[in-house]
Scaffold this active site. Structure first.
Site, PDB file in Angstrom:
ATOM      1  N   PRO A 278       0.989  -1.142   0.078  1.00 42.07           N
ATOM      2  CA  PRO A 278       0.029   0.043  -0.047  1.00 42.07           C
ATOM      3  C   PRO A 278       0.954   1.120   0.014  1.00 42.07           C
ATOM      4  CG  PRO A 278      -0.643  -1.529   1.805  1.00 42.07           C
ATOM      5  CD  PRO A 278       0.465  -1.716   1.620  1.00 42.07           C
ATOM      6  N   GLU A 279       0.420   2.324  -0.898  1.00 39.74           N
ATOM      7  CA  GLU A 279       0.933   3.396  -0.685  1.00 39.74           C
ATOM      8  C   GLU A 279       0.088   4.482  -0.068  1.00 39.74           C
ATOM      9  OE1 GLU A 279       3.438   4.666  -4.061  1.00 39.74           O
ATOM     10  OE2 GLU A 279       3.334   2.601  -4.947  1.00 39.74           O
TER      11      GLU A 279
END
Length: 271
Positions: A2-3
DNA sequence: ACTGGCTCCTGAGGGC
DNA sequence: TGCCCTCAGGAGCCAG
């Protein structure tokens, strides 16, 4: 994995279900995450009401009167909201059980994520204290990037991914932002003009906002709190597109490695 | 102070 | 089918 867009999508997904609820108990099936899940979490979080669900960089903060849970999803982590009785599957390492029969369930195959407990101001925690500005906040702009890059020989892409420069820009969005700004990912950070840094800051903000609107990017295992994927993968312009034509000029896109991370760019459009 | 490299871990996918 | 190799969305930590 996840960013920032994926973490923020997760935050928005859990907040309405979690804020104001009291934690009934914490069930830790596998404490060996990046750092061992501390016993103080299981001891001190139950009985506390969750007053706020915040995000700083890629960390989620569950604030209570006694302290804050500090959650990072690492490369492969995701949160789901499930009925407490739902049988746990592989890599379902922790449940934060709420007082209404629902659980916040952390799944993380690679266990690069973390779940910590801090009693003081979580923003003063050593992991958060030294972080750079939020890319979607007021403290991020081209002038700041330019000043910080002065004299630096590091390539702009790892520079952009350094959380002391700006937080939340991971491997996908770094390539995407540099493409949108027309900057070669291997160019020395200190050799980029103020005007081009301003383009870069704007491009980073735009790509993160676009991804957020699409619910994030799902390449393999990311899903939101309901289990749905993010749809930004179809809007990626360079990431994962080695050999395919540049959408702007048609030249074949290239892949290189910078800072041990795959990097995609157009050699004609990016200088 | 910078820079580059290593590390943690599991699983998917490709080549043979 | 099976085995082996490489790579993966993070980021803290270390040596030079």
């Amino acid at each position: 994995m996840p960013e920032l867009p994926e973490v923020e999508t997760t935050r928005r997904g859990i907040e309405p279900h979690v804020r104001g609820r009291v934690v009934a108990r914490v069930r830790v099936r596998e404490p060996r995450l990046r750092w061992r899940v501390p016993r103080s979490l299981s001891r001190e979080l139950p009985g506390q009401r969750i007053d706020a669900v915040r995000r700083r960089a890629k960390y989620l903060l569950l604030d209570t009167g006694a302290g804050s849970a500090l959650l990072h999803l690492g490369m492969s982590g995701s949160l789901r909201l499930v009925r407490e009785a739902m049988p746990a599957g592989p890599h379902d390492h922790v449940d934060i059980v709420l007082d209404n029969g629902w659980s916040l369930r952390l799944n993380d195959p690679r266990r690069f994520g973390s779940l910590l407990w801090t009693r003081g101001d979580p923003l003063e925690h050593p992991l958060l204290a030294g972080l750079g500005p939020e890319p979607l906040g007021a403290g991020f702009d081209g002038a700041g990037l330019h000043a910080r890059a002065r004299g630096r020989r590091v390539a702009i892409k790892p520079f952009l991914m350094d959380s002391r420069t700006v937080v939340g820009v991971g491997n996908i969005y770094a390539s995407e932002a540099l493409f949108r700004a027309g900057i070669h990912p291997a160019r020395a950070a200190g050799r980029i003009s103020l005007a081009r840094m301003e383009r870069l800051a704007a491009a980073a903000r735009e790509v993160l906002e676009d991804a957020l609107r699409a619910g994030g990017t799902t390449l393999r295992d990311y899903s939101d709190v309901e289990g749905a994927p993010g749809y930004f993968a179809q809007d990626l312009r360079v990431y994962g597109r080695e050999g395919l034509p540049c959408l702007r000029c048609g030249a074949p896109l290239r892949a290189i490695v910078l800072g041990q991370r795959s990097t995609y760019y157009c050699a004609r459009c990016q200088r």
